[in-house]
Write a protein that holds these residues in place. Sequence first.
Motif, short mmCIF file in Angstrom:
data_model
loop_
_atom_site.label_atom_id
_atom_site.label_comp_id
_atom_site.label_asym_id
_atom_site.label_seq_id
_atom_site.Cartn_x
_atom_site.Cartn_y
_atom_site.Cartn_z
N VAL A 1 0.86 -0.93 0.10
CA VAL A 1 0.01 0.02 -0.25
C VAL A 1 0.89 1.29 -0.10
O VAL A 1 0.75 2.33 -0.59
CB VAL A 1 -1.10 0.05 1.10
CG1 VAL A 1 -1.58 1.37 1.20
CG2 VAL A 1 -1.81 -0.99 1.05
N ASP A 2 2.08 1.20 0.80
CA ASP A 2 2.90 2.37 0.92
C ASP A 2 3.42 2.55 -0.38
O ASP A 2 3.62 3.86 -1.00
CB ASP A 2 3.92 2.14 1.84
CG ASP A 2 3.51 2.16 3.36
OD1 ASP A 2 2.28 2.99 3.55
OD2 ASP A 2 4.15 1.83 4.19
N LEU A 3 3.87 1.38 -1.20
CA LEU A 3 4.40 1.63 -2.47
C LEU A 3 3.46 2.48 -3.44
O LEU A 3 3.96 3.00 -4.24
CB LEU A 3 4.82 0.34 -2.75
CG LEU A 3 6.32 -0.12 -2.51
CD1 LEU A 3 6.28 -1.81 -2.84
CD2 LEU A 3 7.32 0.53 -2.72
N ILE A 4 2.34 1.99 -3.60
CA ILE A 4 1.19 2.52 -4.34
C ILE A 4 1.11 3.98 -4.04
O ILE A 4 1.10 5.03 -4.75
CB ILE A 4 -0.17 1.81 -4.33
CG1 ILE A 4 0.04 0.33 -4.77
CG2 ILE A 4 -1.35 2.60 -4.99
CD1 ILE A 4 -0.17 0.30 -6.27
N GLU A 5 0.68 4.07 -2.68
CA GLU A 5 0.45 5.63 -2.25
C GLU A 5 1.70 6.61 -2.66
O GLU A 5 1.61 7.82 -2.83
CB GLU A 5 0.33 5.60 -0.74
CG GLU A 5 -1.05 5.15 -0.56
CD GLU A 5 -1.40 5.33 1.07
OE1 GLU A 5 -0.55 5.53 1.85
OE2 GLU A 5 -2.73 5.51 1.32
N SER A 6 3.01 6.10 -2.62
CA SER A 6 4.10 6.92 -2.97
C SER A 6 4.45 6.98 -4.40
O SER A 6 5.61 7.43 -4.83
CB SER A 6 5.45 6.38 -2.05
OG SER A 6 5.78 5.06 -2.36
N LYS A 7 3.67 6.20 -5.09
CA LYS A 7 3.92 6.34 -6.58
C LYS A 7 5.00 5.52 -6.99
O LYS A 7 5.82 5.69 -8.08
CB LYS A 7 3.71 7.59 -7.33
CG LYS A 7 2.72 8.31 -6.80
CD LYS A 7 1.53 8.31 -7.71
CE LYS A 7 0.35 9.43 -7.44
NZ LYS A 7 -0.50 8.96 -6.92
N HIS A 8 5.71 4.53 -6.28
CA HIS A 8 6.93 3.81 -6.36
C HIS A 8 6.49 2.49 -7.08
O HIS A 8 7.10 1.51 -8.01
CB HIS A 8 7.56 3.14 -5.46
CG HIS A 8 8.49 4.55 -4.75
ND1 HIS A 8 7.85 5.56 -3.71
CD2 HIS A 8 9.83 4.88 -5.15
CE1 HIS A 8 9.01 6.04 -3.75
NE2 HIS A 8 10.05 5.93 -4.41
N ALA A 9 5.02 2.21 -7.14
CA ALA A 9 4.36 1.13 -8.01
C ALA A 9 3.08 1.67 -8.42
O ALA A 9 2.58 2.38 -7.78
CB ALA A 9 3.99 -0.17 -7.08
N ASN A 10 2.69 1.04 -9.61
CA ASN A 10 1.46 1.53 -10.44
C ASN A 10 0.64 0.69 -10.21
O ASN A 10 -0.75 1.00 -10.49
CB ASN A 10 1.78 1.95 -11.86
CG ASN A 10 3.02 2.95 -12.24
OD1 ASN A 10 3.09 3.77 -11.31
ND2 ASN A 10 3.83 2.65 -13.21
N THR A 11 0.62 -0.66 -10.13
CA THR A 11 -0.55 -1.41 -9.63
C THR A 11 -0.37 -2.29 -8.57
O THR A 11 0.66 -2.23 -7.97
CB THR A 11 -0.50 -2.80 -11.04
OG1 THR A 11 0.52 -3.10 -10.80
CG2 THR A 11 -0.50 -1.67 -12.33
N PRO A 12 -1.45 -2.64 -7.89
CA PRO A 12 -1.30 -3.69 -6.76
C PRO A 12 -0.29 -4.88 -7.12
O PRO A 12 0.29 -5.29 -6.10
CB PRO A 12 -2.81 -4.10 -6.23
CG PRO A 12 -3.58 -3.07 -7.06
CD PRO A 12 -2.69 -2.50 -8.29
N GLU A 13 -0.60 -5.27 -8.05
CA GLU A 13 0.29 -6.74 -8.55
C GLU A 13 1.73 -6.17 -8.19
O GLU A 13 2.82 -6.96 -7.91
CB GLU A 13 0.01 -7.02 -10.04
CG GLU A 13 -1.36 -7.61 -10.13
CD GLU A 13 -2.14 -6.58 -10.97
OE1 GLU A 13 -2.29 -5.28 -10.45
OE2 GLU A 13 -3.14 -7.03 -11.48
N ALA A 14 2.04 -5.23 -8.93
CA ALA A 14 3.60 -4.72 -8.89
C ALA A 14 3.95 -4.26 -7.55
O ALA A 14 5.07 -4.80 -7.11
CB ALA A 14 3.81 -3.47 -9.88
N ALA A 15 3.10 -3.74 -6.81
CA ALA A 15 3.35 -3.51 -5.42
C ALA A 15 3.48 -4.50 -4.49
O ALA A 15 4.60 -4.41 -3.84
CB ALA A 15 2.26 -2.46 -4.80
#
Length: 128
Positions: free
Chosen positions: A12-26
């Motif tokens: 979730v942190d990776l999505i919120e910080s825009k370091h990942a674009n999708t839940p799968e990638a995060a």
Amino acid sequence: MNKYGQAAIKAVDLIESKHANTPEAAWEMATIEIFGEGTSGQSKGCPRSTFLALCETGKVKGIKSGVYISAKENKEYAVKALKLLVDNPSLSNDKKTLWNETKGGIKKSHNSQMDVVLALWNEGFIII
């Protein structure tokens, strides 16, 4: 919180910080960091499916609903566990009872699904 709960929070942190674009990638990034790439812990399906199922429902803060998995069983567990937590928040302190109620009394060992649900719930990442 176990490592799968940590992975869910990290994703979730990776999505919120825009370091990942999708839940799968995060999830992939988070589990590689926590478990190591290609390890059995990193590739374990049930916690991943549970995380993605919760994301699909639009119930995870900062993640848009969408189609992220085809696994139906873990999605059913995740959705039922959330309903149980909404109805009885004290279950957030009792993983075993939450799992048993999610399964409706059917004997089956949990495979870290509740670790993901509870981590997101207890960290305030679930939209009620």
